[in-house]
Design a protein around this motif. Structure first.
Motif, mmCIF file in Angstrom:
data_model
loop_
_atom_site.group_PDB
_atom_site.id
_atom_site.type_symbol
_atom_site.label_atom_id
_atom_site.label_comp_id
_atom_site.label_asym_id
_atom_site.label_seq_id
_atom_site.Cartn_x
_atom_site.Cartn_y
_atom_site.Cartn_z
ATOM 1 N N GLY A 177 0.789 -1.228 0.000
ATOM 2 C CA GLY A 177 0.000 0.000 0.000
ATOM 3 C C GLY A 177 0.820 1.276 0.000
ATOM 4 O O GLY A 177 1.971 1.297 -0.447
ATOM 5 N N ARG A 178 0.208 2.328 0.550
ATOM 6 C CA ARG A 178 0.828 3.665 0.560
ATOM 7 C C ARG A 178 0.834 4.194 1.991
ATOM 8 O O ARG A 178 -0.168 4.763 2.452
ATOM 9 N N PRO A 179 1.941 4.017 2.698
ATOM 10 C CA PRO A 179 2.002 4.412 4.112
ATOM 11 C C PRO A 179 1.790 5.909 4.312
ATOM 12 O O PRO A 179 2.144 6.727 3.461
ATOM 13 N N GLY A 180 1.212 6.242 5.464
ATOM 14 C CA GLY A 180 1.060 7.636 5.857
ATOM 15 C C GLY A 180 -0.285 8.254 5.547
ATOM 16 O O GLY A 180 -0.560 9.382 5.975
ATOM 17 N N GLN A 181 -1.148 7.542 4.829
ATOM 18 C CA GLN A 181 -2.418 8.154 4.433
ATOM 19 C C GLN A 181 -3.342 8.377 5.632
ATOM 20 O O GLN A 181 -4.027 9.403 5.719
ATOM 21 N N LEU A 262 -2.304 17.175 0.533
ATOM 22 C CA LEU A 262 -2.919 17.470 1.827
ATOM 23 C C LEU A 262 -1.870 17.802 2.878
ATOM 24 O O LEU A 262 -2.002 18.779 3.625
ATOM 25 N N VAL A 263 -0.810 17.012 2.938
ATOM 26 C CA VAL A 263 0.214 17.207 3.960
ATOM 27 C C VAL A 263 0.980 18.504 3.717
ATOM 28 O O VAL A 263 1.269 19.261 4.660
ATOM 29 N N GLU A 264 1.290 18.777 2.473
ATOM 30 C CA GLU A 264 1.996 20.024 2.175
ATOM 31 C C GLU A 264 1.120 21.237 2.462
ATOM 32 O O GLU A 264 1.615 22.275 2.928
ATOM 33 N N PRO A 270 5.667 15.323 3.613
ATOM 34 C CA PRO A 270 5.011 14.047 3.330
ATOM 35 C C PRO A 270 5.865 12.834 3.680
ATOM 36 O O PRO A 270 5.346 11.836 4.202
ATOM 37 N N ALA A 271 7.175 12.895 3.427
ATOM 38 C CA ALA A 271 8.034 11.754 3.736
ATOM 39 C C ALA A 271 8.097 11.509 5.233
ATOM 40 O O ALA A 271 8.070 10.353 5.694
ATOM 41 N N ALA A 272 8.167 12.594 6.021
ATOM 42 C CA ALA A 272 8.210 12.439 7.480
ATOM 43 C C ALA A 272 6.921 11.834 7.999
ATOM 44 O O ALA A 272 6.924 11.000 8.913
#
Length: 337
Positions: A177-181, A262-264, A270-272
């Motif tokens: 998947g895509r971690p952090g969502q 969204l994070v930006e 986003p990486a953090a």
């Protein structure tokens, strides 16, 4: 005189906030007795026991109002779904099959019954999605707020159960998947922003039950854990269990465009967020690099979910690092924050 003694005694108290969640667990379980039927005891995603020829997986997980969920952000059905998903994900992490769930519910007497019914509807829905059924539980009075504790009985889905132990030097660290969502959606909620399409990842995560069974059947997969406390922290558990280290490259983490925007917009990196954010309930694994390319293609064809190599295991040091450097924050700790 009694006050002086009390102050001296207090100075010798070790506060839980000083040691954190995982050292506490180590202290609590180190002197526990065991028996021959216990194959895997404390320290993994599930306990594994042998009972009359059956291999059973046992796990539990709690969700507490104000800590794990807030009603101003989520409806009762979503709270129930996510609470159940967190426990079911432990079964997925070992490649098992969930069968039965027991629910303990604590709430104050003035609680809205309709809220509790909707919460149970969410629990039953995620159980059914994963092939399990609710077979009982308990109720109790709480001084305030709702608490749900979920115990799951699962079984081995094949001849092989994956544990946290088993990673080898040179193995790749891979994640589904895509971690952090989920963490990105939480950041949005905390700041009064609309999480948009990422709300689904936060409120209705889908445990990777079939994916875990598929991965457990591949000899090239040596260890696995679910992503609950953060990619870096949970990868570190795999490294710690094998007495080695893992080095994560944030540039290789698959970050969706929606999450990045969204994070930006919230002023975060986003990486953090992908490294330290938890509650994704994806799977993290140690895999033989010789097997990875073929496995990646077959996995993505079968499940239409990314499987991405994001780091490497090494015996050069111990712990989890980011491009060889110690991180500022690895993930979530219940008692340190």
């Amino acid at each position: 005189m009694n006050d002086v003694k009390a102050r001296r005694k207090m100075r010798n108290v070790t506060r839980l906030s000083e040691i954190g969640e995982f050292p506490l667990i180590a202290r609590l379980v180190r002197a526990l007795p065991t028996e021959d039927g216990v194959t895997v005891g404390p320290g993994d995603d599930c306990a594994v026991v042998e009972c009359d020829g059956a291999t059973l997986l046992l796990t539990c997980d709690a969700a507490i109002e104000g800590i794990h969920f807030r009603r101003e952000w989520a409806g009762a059905e979503a709270i129930g779904w996510k609470s159940g998903a967190a426990a079911l994900s432990d079964i997925a992490a070992m490649g098992g099959r969930p069968r039965f769930m027991l629910i303990t519910l604590a709430c104050p007497p003035e609680e809205d019954v309709a809220f509790l019914e909707a919460l149970y509807h969410g629990l039953a829905a995620v159980a059914a999605r994963c092939g399990a059924v609710i077979v009982g539980g308990d109720t109790a009075r709480s001084p305030s707020g709702v608490m749900v504790d979920i115990m799951i009985v699962g079984e081995a889905a094949g001849p092989r159960i994956l544990r946290r132990t088993g990673a080898r030097p040179g193995n790749l660290l891979a994640v589904t998947g895509r971690p952090g969502q989920s963490a990105a959606a939480l950041i949005a909620l905390q700041r009064g922003m609309d999480p948009g399409e990422l709300a689904q990842a936060h409120f209705h995560p889908v445990p990777r039950i079939l994916e875990g069974q598929w991965l457990a059947a591949r000899e090239g997969v040596h260890a696995m854990i679910d992503l609950s406390d953060g990619l870096l922290q949970d990868a570190g558990h795999l490294a710690e269990a094998a007495w080695m280290a893992v080095d994560v490259d944030p540039d290789r983490i698959p970050i969706s465009d929606a999450m990045r925007r969204l994070v930006e917009a919230a002023g975060e990196d986003p990486a953090a967020v992908a490294l330290a954010g938890g509650e994704d309930y994806e799977l993290i694994l140690a895999v033989d690099p010789a097997d990875f390319d073929a496995m990646q293609g077959a996995f993505q064809d079968r499940f239409e979910v990314p499987l991405t190599a994001v780091g490497n295991f090494t015996a050069e040091w111990q712990g989890a690092r980011v491009r060889g450097a110690a991180p500022e924050k690895a993930g979530y700790d219940h008692f340190k924050g």
